[in-house]
Design an enzyme around this catalytic site. Sequence first.
Site, PDB file in Angstrom:
ATOM      1  N   SER A 197      42.378  43.199  43.474  1.00  0.00           N
ATOM      2  CA  SER A 197      42.023  43.117  42.052  1.00  0.00           C
ATOM      3  C   SER A 197      43.207  43.137  41.104  1.00  0.00           C
ATOM      4  CB  SER A 197      41.049  44.237  41.684  1.00  0.00           C
ATOM      5  OG  SER A 197      39.771  43.963  42.214  1.00  0.00           O
ATOM      6  N   THR A 198      44.402  43.338  41.602  1.00  0.00           N
ATOM      7  CA  THR A 198      45.570  43.112  40.750  1.00  0.00           C
ATOM      8  C   THR A 198      45.592  41.662  40.293  1.00  0.00           C
ATOM      9  OG1 THR A 198      46.751  44.885  41.901  1.00  0.00           O
ATOM     10  CG2 THR A 198      48.095  43.340  40.666  1.00  0.00           C
TER      11      THR A 198
END
Length: 401
Positions: free
Chosen positions: A74-75
């Site tokens: 999710s970065t």
Amino acid sequence: MLASQQTPAAHGHCDPRFAAVRTAFEDNFRDRGELGAAVSVTLDGETVVDLWGGWADAARTRPWERETLVNVWSTSKGPTALCAHILADRGLLDFDAPVAAYWPEFAAAGKGGVLVRHLLSHRAGLSGPREPRTLAQLCDWEPTVRSLAEQEPWWEPGTRSGYHALAFGHLVGELVRRVSGLLPGAFLKQEVTGPLGIDFTIGLPEKEAARAAELVHPRAASSSEQAAIFAQLAPAALAALTNPSVGAAEANTPRWRAAEIPAANGHGTARAVAALYGIFALKGTYGSRRVLSPEAAERVREGQGSCRDLVLGAGFEKETEVGLGLWLSGANGSYGPNPRAFGHDGFGGSCGLADPEARVSLGYVMNRMGPHIADDPRKMALVDALYSALRGLPAPVGDAG
């Protein structure tokens, strides 16, 4: 064998002023089970830390190199949000307009009043699918966005955040496609990473597969532990986090790497993550290039109201607040002591951080995943070390705008 002999060397460059970051990075290998990782820090647009070390595979046959890439989970949402902010900055996307103004089919099931800002702030009520979904279905763009457009929200949109773990990328990404004609991966490459030479992609081209680190999944929970965890989760949270369930085994496959999953399958170096989040930290600039206006870069951290997130609430005792695509550090200190610093964590540990007041950004990537959705101890050790170093420097002067 002594622990110190087992600790891999840290390669690369570290400005002496940021020696605390090097120490924390090395401690992660010695004390926190790191396998392979990299960390990069920019200050005023200059790379002051660029370190890597350890192994790119579980068997420890491939050293982690300067150009090793890894899936950052999710970065990836930061670069995906950046695409939407570029379009808004050009006047092509209005965050206060209904999503259906750009994507008419989205108005189904009573969603005609859902605003663009609700997609960016995880407030659209579409945290995950209502019907069971497979990885193969997730990897197929058109059916996935069509099902989201048809779906009834889990809660009243706009009232609270509920982390859209995988859906975020398809929701924001489809807006990018409707407005620009390009999927977010192609838009990011055309508008940002290609011209600026930033080593980050949504998905991974087959020709780059040899550079990719192998992800290693965290310890599996026992059936009783898993049952206890799931018992705390509401249906909207289960949909976000388990439909479909994905982890290291899935992310290491050619199918995952070839797909467009903008919420979770960005691949890059720590240097690239620091560069992309650095655009926000320097008010829209990258070197001599302006990517966003100062106003647009500031808008990403426009808080949408703090609350106990409907998906992440079981894992966070305190309330959290998300801006327009990224999470604020707030009282939790997830991105350092400045409550208006912001960033995004990736499943298992990775992180991108931006602090415009300190004019600093950080990228951290790794392949041995921890059990945390956010605030992995390795990441927090690096963030704490960064701010410890910053406290010894003169206050920033000037304005990137």
